[in-house]
Design a protein around this motif. Sequence first.
Motif, short mmCIF file in Angstrom:
data_model
loop_
_atom_site.label_atom_id
_atom_site.label_comp_id
_atom_site.label_asym_id
_atom_site.label_seq_id
_atom_site.Cartn_x
_atom_site.Cartn_y
_atom_site.Cartn_z
N ASP A 104 -34.36 -1.86 13.51
CA ASP A 104 -33.88 -1.16 12.33
C ASP A 104 -32.36 -1.33 12.26
OD1 ASP A 104 -33.91 0.27 10.01
OD2 ASP A 104 -34.58 2.16 10.89
N TYR A 105 -31.79 -0.95 11.10
CA TYR A 105 -30.40 -1.25 10.83
C TYR A 105 -29.81 -0.09 10.04
CZ TYR A 105 -26.65 -4.68 9.88
OH TYR A 105 -25.48 -5.37 9.83
N LEU A 106 -28.72 0.50 10.52
CA LEU A 106 -28.08 1.62 9.84
C LEU A 106 -26.60 1.30 9.66
CD1 LEU A 106 -28.57 4.43 8.64
CD2 LEU A 106 -28.08 5.39 10.90
N THR A 107 -26.10 1.39 8.43
CA THR A 107 -24.74 1.02 8.12
C THR A 107 -23.81 2.23 8.14
OG1 THR A 107 -25.58 -0.74 6.69
CG2 THR A 107 -23.28 -0.14 6.42
N LYS A 108 -22.64 2.08 8.77
CA LYS A 108 -21.61 3.12 8.77
C LYS A 108 -20.93 3.15 7.40
CE LYS A 108 -20.38 1.94 13.56
NZ LYS A 108 -19.28 1.41 14.39
N PRO A 109 -20.48 4.33 6.96
CA PRO A 109 -20.72 5.65 7.56
C PRO A 109 -22.16 6.11 7.30
CG PRO A 109 -19.55 5.89 5.50
CD PRO A 109 -19.66 4.41 5.74
N PHE A 110 -22.68 6.88 8.19
CA PHE A 110 -24.06 7.32 8.07
C PHE A 110 -24.14 8.83 8.25
CE2 PHE A 110 -23.17 6.21 12.43
CZ PHE A 110 -23.62 7.30 13.13
N ASP A 111 -25.26 9.38 7.79
CA ASP A 111 -25.51 10.80 7.93
C ASP A 111 -26.29 11.04 9.22
OD1 ASP A 111 -25.74 13.53 6.33
OD2 ASP A 111 -27.69 13.14 7.27
N ASN A 112 -25.90 12.06 9.97
CA ASN A 112 -26.56 12.34 11.25
C ASN A 112 -28.06 12.60 11.08
OD1 ASN A 112 -24.29 12.04 12.85
ND2 ASN A 112 -23.69 14.20 12.68
N GLU A 113 -28.41 13.25 10.00
CA GLU A 113 -29.84 13.52 9.75
C GLU A 113 -30.61 12.23 9.54
OE1 GLU A 113 -30.39 16.31 6.62
OE2 GLU A 113 -29.40 17.97 7.68
N GLU A 114 -29.98 11.27 8.85
CA GLU A 114 -30.66 9.98 8.66
C GLU A 114 -30.80 9.24 9.98
OE1 GLU A 114 -30.43 5.80 6.14
OE2 GLU A 114 -28.78 7.25 5.97
N LEU A 115 -29.77 9.30 10.82
CA LEU A 115 -29.83 8.67 12.14
C LEU A 115 -30.99 9.24 12.95
CD1 LEU A 115 -28.73 6.88 14.42
CD2 LEU A 115 -27.18 8.75 15.01
N LEU A 116 -31.09 10.56 12.98
CA LEU A 116 -32.17 11.20 13.73
C LEU A 116 -33.54 10.85 13.15
CD1 LEU A 116 -30.61 14.74 14.34
CD2 LEU A 116 -31.01 12.95 16.05
N ALA A 117 -33.61 10.77 11.82
CA ALA A 117 -34.88 10.42 11.18
C ALA A 117 -35.28 8.98 11.52
CB ALA A 117 -34.77 10.58 9.67
N ARG A 118 -34.31 8.07 11.54
CA ARG A 118 -34.60 6.68 11.89
C ARG A 118 -35.10 6.60 13.34
NH1 ARG A 118 -32.09 2.55 8.74
NH2 ARG A 118 -31.76 3.37 6.65
N ILE A 119 -34.44 7.33 14.21
CA ILE A 119 -34.82 7.32 15.63
C ILE A 119 -36.25 7.84 15.80
CG2 ILE A 119 -34.38 8.42 17.87
CD1 ILE A 119 -31.39 8.32 17.15
N LYS A 120 -36.57 8.94 15.15
CA LYS A 120 -37.91 9.51 15.26
C LYS A 120 -38.96 8.55 14.73
CE LYS A 120 -36.53 14.39 15.02
NZ LYS A 120 -36.56 15.62 14.19
N ALA A 121 -38.65 7.89 13.61
CA ALA A 121 -39.61 6.94 13.02
C ALA A 121 -39.86 5.76 13.96
CB ALA A 121 -39.08 6.45 11.68
N LEU A 122 -38.79 5.26 14.58
CA LEU A 122 -38.94 4.15 15.51
C LEU A 122 -39.76 4.55 16.72
CD1 LEU A 122 -35.36 2.57 15.45
CD2 LEU A 122 -37.46 1.51 14.64
N LEU A 123 -39.51 5.73 17.26
CA LEU A 123 -40.24 6.20 18.44
C LEU A 123 -41.71 6.44 18.12
CD1 LEU A 123 -37.55 8.60 19.92
CD2 LEU A 123 -38.30 6.42 20.90
#
Length: 232
Positions: A104-123
């Motif tokens: 997956d790929y997340l571009t800065k600046p990013f929202d912490n909630e989106e980062l956590l959501a991406r992590i959960k989805a990947l896991l």
Amino acid sequence: MSSSNKMPKIMIVEDDRKLRRLVELELQHAGYDVVSYESGIDAVEEFKNENPDLVILDIMLPDTDGYEVAKQIRKLSPDVLILMLTALGMKKDKLTGFESGADDYLTKPFDNEELLARIKALLRRKHISISTPIKFGTLEVYEDRHVVFFNGKEVELSKTEFELLLYLVKNRNRAVSKEEILDAVWGIDYYGSDNTVEVYINYLRKKLSPDIIKTVRGIGYKLVGEQLETDH
């Protein structure tokens, strides 16, 4: 990797000290086991000792680039999850990231909630896996492990080569067009030449067998040979 009663372990590889600390605190607050590195080389060297479930990887590192780090990590652990975190937002940078092994790929600046959501989805995705191989004569494809065996020997494929082979295996009963392959393997936003498919088909033929993929004139390509079946 992590057991069912233990939170997943996440490795952060980011040279921006402030951002690295902010992400580390956010993930620790969410309950994750976190380790962080400023150096990509150090992260690769310590990867086996740390044995993370997921790596958050910046592309612009001081000692090497994230693309190379992703390739090295993917060699050490084909099933580890890699989330690219970078200020680069152009499509070609994303394609290079995915080609290097990113999930997956997340571009800065990013929202912490989106980062956590991406992590959960990947896991979550990681725990939905197929434990048995798809067999094609002497070819064995393990979808969950991204591993391929041919004639009893493991064949090293890039992420794209594997995805292409897997798509052909799953569509074994019909010929698939270059357009279908591009959409499925490279994504609907890919604007490169359809010759890319031909190039990767040839890569697979060289690594497996010249006759394993048939060119169907006017249509595309089809996996040919013995009957495919899932090993039970």
